[in-house]
Design a protein around this motif. Structure first.
Motif: not given
Length: 402
Positions: A187, A215, A218-219, A222, A227-230, A243-245
């Motif tokens: 994560h 960004y 984050a890319r 992923k 599992e990415v939270t931005l 991606v979860k923003r």
């Protein structure tokens, strides 16, 4: 389970080399689906690829298929990686601008996997500013560009434009497939963009950050399986697929969002340009012009990086960013130690290729016991490198605790 490689073949003289690449992938146990443009069939027949892959080669978007599936969608969904070999100037232009007018470009646009473009064309076409701008656009979307080699071209010219060596393409594609697995089950929390601190209902204080670095991290995360939270301040950037923003505006809002999310993360990467101060009071109405001097009293915002550094768990890895205009190494090193970070990514705003808005960065990685100066690279490439290093740091923490 077999990995699926979708191989796009376009109408260039190097199209015949794609057959050897297909054969090599098949021998290594990959499932290969080939999509050709109509022009590519003038150089090599679909039957060649069908004999190698045991799959029908798709050329027309409107070809009938036995299972009545929407073929370009089903192929896009199965793809672990999409590689175009060779990629002509024409298809690069289409991809850069989202034109989907045949089976290849339609499937490419629909796919959410890692994408690779291997240009091959006449030197003049490759060096044309339009082609170079199109390639830059592709890079900005996170596509990998395998630069062509220099040499004697089929047209008789000598220069850059020759398809990269097939062996090198093969190795790099496999490396990308392996990279995708590196962060599976991990994560990653990334902060990005600027914050805005309101002065009144009309005005606010902010900075020049566009969010591109965060960004792209984050890319990359992923793409590597995380599992990415931005957590993002206001930007015009599209959220990377999957991606979860969490959108915020002020530094205080970012602090609350990070506090809520960081405990479940393996890696926390603070790439946002967060305002250090905010107005002590926000005017309820627009501040009117009065006199030559406007005095505003500021108070300090919460230090998000310091908070996470103080509260992080033993196996968590924390990475901060430091943008400076002077004394880069000294200031970044102080920040590393003061905020209890595992690494600081430092860059100088005045160095060409670094800083806000651009697609590249020039960074020095500051560790607890050493530093590493990197050459200019795309922000996506830098993001991958940062993540690979942080993964190694987490492994070292695990070994130290045993």
């Amino acid at each position: 389970m077999k990995k699926t490689i979708v191989l796009g073949v376009t109408g260039g003289i190097a199209a015949f080399k794609a057959a050897q690449l297909t054969s090599n992938f098949i021998k290594k146990g990959y499932d290969v689906e080939v999509i050709m443009t109509k022009n590519a069939t003038e150089f090599i027949t679909p039957l060649t690829f069908e004999s190698l892959t045991k799959h029908n080669v798709m050329v027309s978007t409107f070809e009938k298929v036995a299972d009545r599936s929407v073929k370009h969608i089903s192929i896009a969904q199965r793809a672990d990686i999409f590689v175009i070999v060779p990629a002509t100037a024409n298809v690069i232009a289409k991809i850069a601008h989202g034109i989907a007018d045949d089976m290849l470009t339609t499937t490419f646009l629909a796919a959410s996997c890692k994408k690779v473009i291997c240009p091959a064309m006449n030197t003049g076409m490759y060096e044309n500013p339009i082609t170079q701008k199109n390639l830059d656009l592709c890079r900005s979307y996170g596509y990998e560009i395998f630069e062509p080699a220099s040499g004697f071209l089929a047209c008789g010219d000598i220069g850059k434009g020759k398809l990269e060596d097939i062996t090198i393409i093969e190795e790099r594609v496999e490396q990308l497939l392996m990279e995708e697995q590196l962060l599976t089950g991990k994560h990653v929390l990334v902060t990005a963009g600027p914050t805005q601190e309101a002065l009144d209902p009309v005005r606010y204080l902010t900075n020049h950050s566009t969010g591109k670095m965060g960004y792209e991290i984050a890319r990359a995360a992923k793409d590597m399986g995380a599992e990415v939270t931005l957590i993002s301040g206001p930007t015009s950037l599209a959220v990377p697929a999957g991606v979860k923003r969490i959108s915020i505006t002020s530094a205080a809002e970012m602090f609350q969002a990070v506090k809520q999310e960081y405990e479940t993360q393996d890696f926390i990467i603070k790439a946002a340009a967060v305002g250090d101060y905010r107005p002590e009071a926000i005017a309820q109405d627009k501040i009117k012009k009065a006199g030559d001097v406007l005095e505003v009293r500021f108070v300090k915002n919460e230090d998000i990086l310091a908070y996470v550094g103080e509260h992080k768990k033993a196996q968590q890895v924390l990475c901060g960013f430091a943008m400076e205009t002077q004394n880069l190494i000294e200031n970044a090193t102080i920040k590393l130690k003061k905020k209890n970070c595992d690494m600081i990514v430092a860059n100088n705003l005045r160095v060409e290729g670094a800083g806000f808005a651009g697609d590249t960065n020039v960074a020095t990685l500051i560790h607890q016991d050493h530093m590493e100066t990197l050459d200019k690279m795309s922000k996506y490439e830098l993001g991958k490198k940062i993540l690979q290093i942080l993964l190694e740091k987490q492994k070292q923490k695990g070994q130290a605790s045993c």
